[in-house]
Design a protein around this motif. Structure first.
Motif, PDB file in Angstrom:
ATOM      1  N   LEU A  19     -15.505  62.505  11.274  1.00 35.39           N
ATOM      2  CA  LEU A  19     -15.793  63.283  12.483  1.00 35.39           C
ATOM      3  C   LEU A  19     -16.765  62.527  13.382  1.00 35.39           C
ATOM      4  N   TYR A  20     -17.799  61.954  12.779  1.00 35.42           N
ATOM      5  CA  TYR A  20     -18.785  61.181  13.532  1.00 35.42           C
ATOM      6  C   TYR A  20     -18.118  60.017  14.255  1.00 35.42           C
ATOM      7  N   LYS A  21     -17.291  59.267  13.536  1.00 37.52           N
ATOM      8  CA  LYS A  21     -16.588  58.131  14.143  1.00 37.52           C
ATOM      9  C   LYS A  21     -15.654  58.583  15.264  1.00 37.52           C
ATOM     10  N   GLU A  22     -14.975  59.695  15.047  1.00 37.44           N
ATOM     11  CA  GLU A  22     -14.002  60.208  16.018  1.00 37.44           C
ATOM     12  C   GLU A  22     -14.666  60.617  17.336  1.00 37.44           C
ATOM     13  N   PHE A  23     -15.859  61.182  17.260  1.00 34.60           N
ATOM     14  CA  PHE A  23     -16.505  61.723  18.456  1.00 34.60           C
ATOM     15  C   PHE A  23     -17.752  60.950  18.888  1.00 34.60           C
ATOM     16  N   TYR A  24     -17.996  59.804  18.269  1.00 35.83           N
ATOM     17  CA  TYR A  24     -19.167  59.003  18.611  1.00 35.83           C
ATOM     18  C   TYR A  24     -19.163  58.601  20.087  1.00 35.83           C
ATOM     19  N   SER A  25     -18.097  58.007  20.559  1.00 39.62           N
ATOM     20  CA  SER A  25     -18.048  57.520  21.944  1.00 39.62           C
ATOM     21  C   SER A  25     -18.171  58.660  22.940  1.00 39.62           C
ATOM     22  N   TYR A  26     -17.486  59.750  22.663  1.00 40.27           N
ATOM     23  CA  TYR A  26     -17.546  60.921  23.533  1.00 40.27           C
ATOM     24  C   TYR A  26     -18.977  61.460  23.606  1.00 40.27           C
ATOM     25  N   GLY A  27     -19.604  61.604  22.466  1.00 37.67           N
ATOM     26  CA  GLY A  27     -20.972  62.108  22.426  1.00 37.67           C
ATOM     27  C   GLY A  27     -21.960  61.150  23.052  1.00 37.67           C
TER      28      GLY A  27
END
Length: 185
Positions: A19-27
């Motif tokens: 989850l962290y990897k998936e939304f890192y760039s967005y966050g």
């Protein structure tokens, strides 16, 4: 995605990592708009993900997950701002009713250049500008989030736009920044 969310609810480290990897760039994109540096942005992002993992069982699967996580990260950035910075460059001015009259876009500037200009604003101006112009909050919502008056929010937006305009002129850009209050009063 629901399987990963369920794994996070069970506190499965692999699911949390995915989850962290998936939304890192967005966050991180959200955090960079509010933070003064990439270091601060990363700090806010990690704090935001901690909140996500702590409260993930409250996520309503009938709503978009990306919006939910974005709201948590934005609120974390606002909390970080409130805890670490003071509003030193603001006036409470209730007279600013209609600050702009049309939306403007700068084709000559890349996103990173715009981000750099916004990050150069004072914390008070930058926060209000991001909340209003980027995230779509009303002045009343901003006032409530930041514990200021709606007039202060309007004043800070006006001054942020003035400062950005000055910076664009200094860069040889001759366009004006126009953000309309529109129906958001």
């Amino acid at each position: 995605m629901q399987g990963i969310i369920n794994g996070c609810i069970r506190q499965d480290r692999t699911s949390q990592y995915i989850l962290y990897k998936e939304f890192y760039s967005y966050g991180m994109a959200i955090c960079r708009r509010y933070a003064l540096s990439d270091y601060d942005a990363a700090d806010v992002l990690n704090e935001g993900f901690l909140k996500v993992f702590t409260h993930i069982e409250k996520y309503d699967p009938s709503r978009p997950f990306k919006s939910w996580i974005g709201r948590i990260i934005t609120n974390t950035a606002i909390d970080h701002y409130r805890m670490n910075l003071k509003f030193s460059d603001h006036d409470d001015v209730d007279t600013y009713q209609h600050i702009g009259d049309a939306a403007g876009v700068y084709d000559e500037l890349a996103y990173k250049d715009l981000l750099m200009l916004v990050q150069s604003l004072s914390p008070a101006y930058r926060t209000v500008f991001n909340l209003y112009a980027i995230d779509g909050y009303s002045h009343e919502e901003i006032a409530e989030l930041l514990n200021i008056s709606a007039g202060t929010s309007k004043s800070n937006l006006f001054k942020a736009r003035q400062k950005l305009q000055e910076k664009l002129v200094a860069l040889g850009m001759n366009k004006t920044i126009k953000i309309t209050d529109g129906d958001r009063e």
